[in-house]
Design an enzyme around this catalytic site. Structure first.
Site, PDB file in Angstrom:
ATOM      1  N   HIS A  90       0.375  -1.125   0.204  1.00 24.96           N
ATOM      2  CA  HIS A  90       0.051  -0.059  -0.191  1.00 24.96           C
ATOM      3  C   HIS A  90       0.889   1.443  -0.319  1.00 24.96           C
ATOM      4  O   HIS A  90       2.108   1.621   0.890  1.00 24.96           O
ATOM      5  CB  HIS A  90      -0.807  -0.001   1.112  1.00 24.96           C
ATOM      6  CG  HIS A  90      -1.771  -1.186   1.090  1.00 24.96           C
ATOM      7  ND1 HIS A  90      -2.456  -1.952   2.121  1.00 24.96           N
ATOM      8  CD2 HIS A  90      -2.629  -1.862   0.138  1.00 24.96           C
ATOM      9  CE1 HIS A  90      -3.359  -2.220   2.117  1.00 24.96           C
ATOM     10  NE2 HIS A  90      -3.308  -2.688   0.399  1.00 24.96           N
ATOM     11  N   GLU A  93       1.596   3.509   3.382  1.00 21.80           N
ATOM     12  CA  GLU A  93       1.745   2.294   3.999  1.00 21.80           C
ATOM     13  C   GLU A  93       3.763   2.712   3.792  1.00 21.80           C
ATOM     14  O   GLU A  93       4.231   1.566   3.831  1.00 21.80           O
ATOM     15  CB  GLU A  93       1.255   1.468   4.200  1.00 21.80           C
ATOM     16  CG  GLU A  93      -0.182   1.787   4.841  1.00 21.80           C
ATOM     17  CD  GLU A  93      -0.832  -0.061   4.855  1.00 21.80           C
ATOM     18  OE1 GLU A  93      -0.456  -0.546   4.692  1.00 21.80           O
ATOM     19  OE2 GLU A  93      -2.604   0.085   4.784  1.00 21.80           O
ATOM     20  N   HIS A 220       3.194  -3.627   6.333  1.00 16.51           N
ATOM     21  CA  HIS A 220       1.688  -2.978   5.709  1.00 16.51           C
ATOM     22  C   HIS A 220       2.349  -2.024   7.202  1.00 16.51           C
ATOM     23  O   HIS A 220       2.747  -2.236   8.203  1.00 16.51           O
ATOM     24  CB  HIS A 220       0.925  -3.974   5.901  1.00 16.51           C
ATOM     25  CG  HIS A 220      -0.445  -4.082   4.854  1.00 16.51           C
ATOM     26  ND1 HIS A 220      -0.102  -3.847   3.775  1.00 16.51           N
ATOM     27  CD2 HIS A 220       0.560  -5.723   4.589  1.00 16.51           C
ATOM     28  CE1 HIS A 220      -0.424  -4.634   2.820  1.00 16.51           C
ATOM     29  NE2 HIS A 220       0.663  -5.757   3.198  1.00 16.51           N
ATOM     30  N   GLU A 310       1.887  -5.476  10.971  1.00 13.45           N
ATOM     31  CA  GLU A 310       1.149  -4.355  10.637  1.00 13.45           C
ATOM     32  C   GLU A 310       2.058  -3.883  11.437  1.00 13.45           C
ATOM     33  O   GLU A 310       2.239  -3.665  13.204  1.00 13.45           O
ATOM     34  CB  GLU A 310       0.052  -4.406  11.279  1.00 13.45           C
ATOM     35  CG  GLU A 310      -1.305  -4.741  10.288  1.00 13.45           C
ATOM     36  CD  GLU A 310      -1.580  -3.973   9.371  1.00 13.45           C
ATOM     37  OE1 GLU A 310      -1.261  -2.751   9.065  1.00 13.45           O
ATOM     38  OE2 GLU A 310      -2.359  -4.766   8.678  1.00 13.45           O
TER      39      GLU A 310
END
Length: 467
Positions: A90, A93, A220, A310
């Site tokens: 992404h 990110e 991410h 994440e």
């Protein structure tokens, strides 16, 4: 390789260093051109253990560059596992992108400094680092910068397509096969799939098909948690309700996720970004159901096990936060790579000692098989324990053997504690012959000389353990 004048000392943590000297000015955001220069600078600094290659181009024509680390760059060595990190899927990110650039610099510097842990990792692993899968999206996000960046601006590629919702959906087929005793690995892709995905997705899928990756992580931002497959729920979507969707390898995926969360400075504590995840890990579907994601695709179409990391509450953290983020993630990034050596690996040969590719390796009790690569080598991630393993190939008699996987141990020396991956008595060679003549060699992975003796040794039909 490093530039600037302001110096900071970075503590050694568990890496076994007295200290590592890094320039504070290196902890900054890298646009596309700066990222490319940084990667080529690392390759120039460590030319004998690195290689740069492009797996394709983005919609706007930017290269998707990969930096490889190996003692023999550009060559797959039999029985040496392939590992990959992917960042910036992404575009907005961005922390993963920066961490992978810093990781590459760190591997080069520590190898040159003679760090035993890093040297061992590079000599025994082929590491591939793709800092940015979505360089076009990054440029959109970067134009707004950390202060103004929105939650979605730059997330997709240049056509505003979310790349983590762009892979062929193999989960539905897998869930059907589970109910009807169908294929449990390397699920086929739909017709004309290449026309249905974005250029960046196509490049990564072709990359997966060309390299026999064993382990991977996808970096991410927007939360702090280690997310493992399956991402897509087996149950119909009901608003406000989620359900755990475990793979047949749920236990090893949880172990992989915990390796990262406990290596990270605070991920394992659970409370981050206003959310709570026990031990800093979650099953993807238990968090929220996601279709056409990359980590499920890895597991269902290739031999690779991938989790999604994440890493920050802030998708585009300011440059001033990058130093602390690097320190928080460094040990976790290294420890996770070492997990690629946990389990069994071996070679599959015919009776004339020719390698057999695409042989199926099955583990009793785990309904997910893997296959041997072009050179006949296979890698199966497993937790410590005793397993019944079968190698089978079309036209040959299958061979079954009971193998034991030893635990990883923390080794204490006089100066520091460092994690070491021990694989004791792994199933090193499996040969299957049309006349049912089969043999198996065992090797303690610390005795490389023994492996060469074993391969050249004529073994008996009694399937004895060589020593």
């Amino acid at each position: 390789m490093l530039s600037g004048s302001s110096l900071i000392w970075i503590g050694a943590l568990l890496l076994g260093l007295e200290a590592s000297l890094t320039r504070a000015s290196d902890f900054q955001h890298h646009g596309y051109e700066e990222m490319v220069r940084a990667l080529f600078a690392i390759q120039s600094e460590c030319p004998y253990i690195t290689r740069i290659y492009s797996i394709g181009r983005s919609v706007e024509g930017r290269h998707l560059y990969v930096l490889e680390f190996s003692d023999n760059p550009g060559i797959h060595e039999a029985l040496e596992p392939e590992f990959k990190y992917i960042g910036n899927m992404h575009g907005n990110e961005v922390l993963g992108r920066e961490l992978l650039i810093y990781l590459a610099q760190f591997l080069c510097e520590e190898y040159q400094a003679g760090n035993e842990r890093i040297t061992h990792l590079i000599h025994d692993t082929r590491i591939h680092i793709l800092p940015s899968m979505n360089p076009d999206g990054y440029e959109v996000a970067a134009r707004q910068g950390p202060e103004l960046n929105g939650y979605l601006v730059g997330r997709g590629n240049a056509k505003e397509v979310d790349l983590n919702r762009n892979f062929p959906d193999l989960n539905a087929l897998m869930y059907y096969y589970e109910k009807h005793n169908g294929q449990n690995h390397h699920l086929p892709l739909p017709d004309n799939w290449e026309l249905q995905v974005e250029p960046e997705t196509l490049a990564v899928i072709k990359w997966m098909q060309n390299y026999n990756f064993v382990l991977s992580a996808n970096l991410h931002g927007g939360a702090v948690v280690a997310n493992y497959p399956f991402d897509k729920s087996r149950e119909p979507r009901i608003r406000g309700k989620t359900s755990n969707s475990a793979t047949p390898d749920d236990k090893i995926f949880k172990k992989l996720a915990k390796t990262y969360s406990y290596g990270h400075s605070w991920m394992h504590k659970g409370w981050n970004c206003g959310d709570y995840f026990d031990e800093g890990i979650t099953n993807g579907a238990s968090w929220y159901s996601l279709s056409k994601g990359m980590q499920d695709f890895n597991y269902l179409h290739t031999n690779c096990f991938e989790i999604t990391l994440e890493l920050s509450c802030d998708k585009f953290p300011p440059a001033t936060a990058l130093t602390n983020e690097w320190l928080a993630n460094r040990e976790a990034l290294v420890s996770y790579m070492e997990q690629v050596h946990h389990g069994i690996k071996g070679m599959v040969y015919d009776e004339n000692n020719n390698p057999i590719s695409n042989a199926v390796i099955s583990v009793a009790g785990i309904n997910h098989d893997i296959t041997s690569g072009t050179d006949g080598d296979y890698f199966r991630l497993l937790l410590p324990g005793t397993y019944t393993v079968t190698a089978s190939a079309l036209g040959y008699q299958p061979f079954t053997k009971t193998v034991t996987v030893g635990p990883a141990e923390a080794v204490q020396n006089e100066r520091q504690q460092k994690a070491q991956a021990h694989m004791v008595f792994l199933n090193e060679n499996v040969t299957v012959g049309e006349d049912n003549r089969s043999f198996s060699c065992f090797q303690d992975m610390t005795d490389l000389a023994f492996y060469h003796r074993c391969r050249g040794h004529v073994v008996s039909e009694q399937l004895t353990t060589q020593s």
